[in-house]
Write an enzyme that holds these catalytic residues in place. Structure first.
Site: not given
Ligand code: ADP
Ligand code: AMP
Length: 217
Positions: A13, A88, A127, A160, A171
């Site tokens: 995302k 969420r 990541r 992270r 998660r």
């Molecule tokens: P989200 O925001 O949904 O938690 P991220 O955008 O942070 O996910 O992506 C999670 C990890 O996967 C990051 O390290 C990113 O660089 C990698 N990633 C994202 N899209 C792809 C893809 N299509 N193929 C491989 N790795 C990806």
């Molecule tokens: P993310 O960066 O989206 O992976 O979110 C990291 C953490 O932030 C999650 O595991 C939750 O603890 C908190 N968080 C982010 N967005 C929300 C949401 N919409 N509702 C509740 N908790 C959230």
């Protein structure tokens, strides 16, 4: 135009949002980024959110809804926004509908990025995120040009705390129980677009753009 990016942690995302906001000139609202910034600066909000985030649990609905309500009122959101990581829960989605209705707006498109669980685990545990600008990398799939240095701003990359294997598993469980019901919620509203996220970032991006353009016909 109000776009929601929906999908499990690690679906891509944030990665896709980075590109979309540049190309579509939309505001970007990532509740996870906002909460992490609050934790880092030690605000009252950050102190409340910290324990939930460390455990991989969701921060209470009323806290995140208030964050998004305030953020949507900012001038840069007037032309539209991309919501990443919000809503969420069904309660958050109901609250968002109400906030938007009061503003004379609605959710226009929900882009659901579907990715297999095994792939999510390797994406999340590899990541890396920039401490300064929150840009996202992956040690294998999207490495920075210089190890641990952000290509965009030169900031330091870090892992992270909640990307450790145990917290990732928690998660994903939270996602299945509390967030996955939103797929049907938005399907019923007729705004859902399902994207196969198990592919190269560029291919996923092309599909998302096409889904958004189709939506604005
Ligand atoms: P989200 O925001 O949904 O938690 P991220 O955008 O942070 O996910 O992506 C999670 C990890 O996967 C990051 O390290 C990113 O660089 C990698 N990633 C994202 N899209 C792809 C893809 N299509 N193929 C491989 N790795 C990806
Ligand atoms: P993310 O960066 O989206 O992976 O979110 C990291 C953490 O932030 C999650 O595991 C939750 O603890 C908190 N968080 C982010 N967005 C929300 C949401 N919409 N509702 C509740 N908790 C959230």
């Amino acid at each position: 135009m109000l776009i929601v990016l929906l999908g499990p942690p690690g679906a891509g995302k944030g990665t896709q949002a980075e590109r979309l906001v540049k190309q579509l000139h939309l505001a970007y609202i990532a509740t996870g980024d906002i909460l992490r910034a609050a934790v880092k600066s030690g605000t009252a909000l950050g102190q409340k959110a910290k324990e939930y985030m460390e455990r991989g649990q969701l921060v209470p609905d009323e806290i995140v809804v208030e964050i998004v309500r305030e953020r949507l009122a900012d001038a840069d959101c007037a032309a539209g926004a991309i919501l990443d990581g919000f809503p969420r829960t069904v309660a958050q989605a109901d609250a968002l509908d109400k906030v938007l209705r009061d503003m004379g707006k609605k959710v226009d498109r929900v882009i659901y990025i579907e990715v297999e669980e095994e792939e999510l685990l390797s994406r999340l545990t590899g990541r890396r995120v920039c401490r300064d600008c929150a840009a996202t990398y992956h040690i294998k799939f999207n490495p920075p040009r210089v190890r641990n240095v952000c290509d965009q701003c030169g900031g330091e990359l870090y892992q992270r705390e909640d990307d450790s294997l145990t917290t990732v598993q928690e998660r994903l469980q939270v996602y299945r129980e509390q967030t996955a019901p939103l797929i049907d919620y938005y399907r019923k509203q007729g705004v859902l677009e399902v994207i196969d996220g198990n592919r190269e970032m560029e291919e996923v991006y092309a599909d998302i753009l096409a889904a958004i353009e189709k939506g604005s016909d």
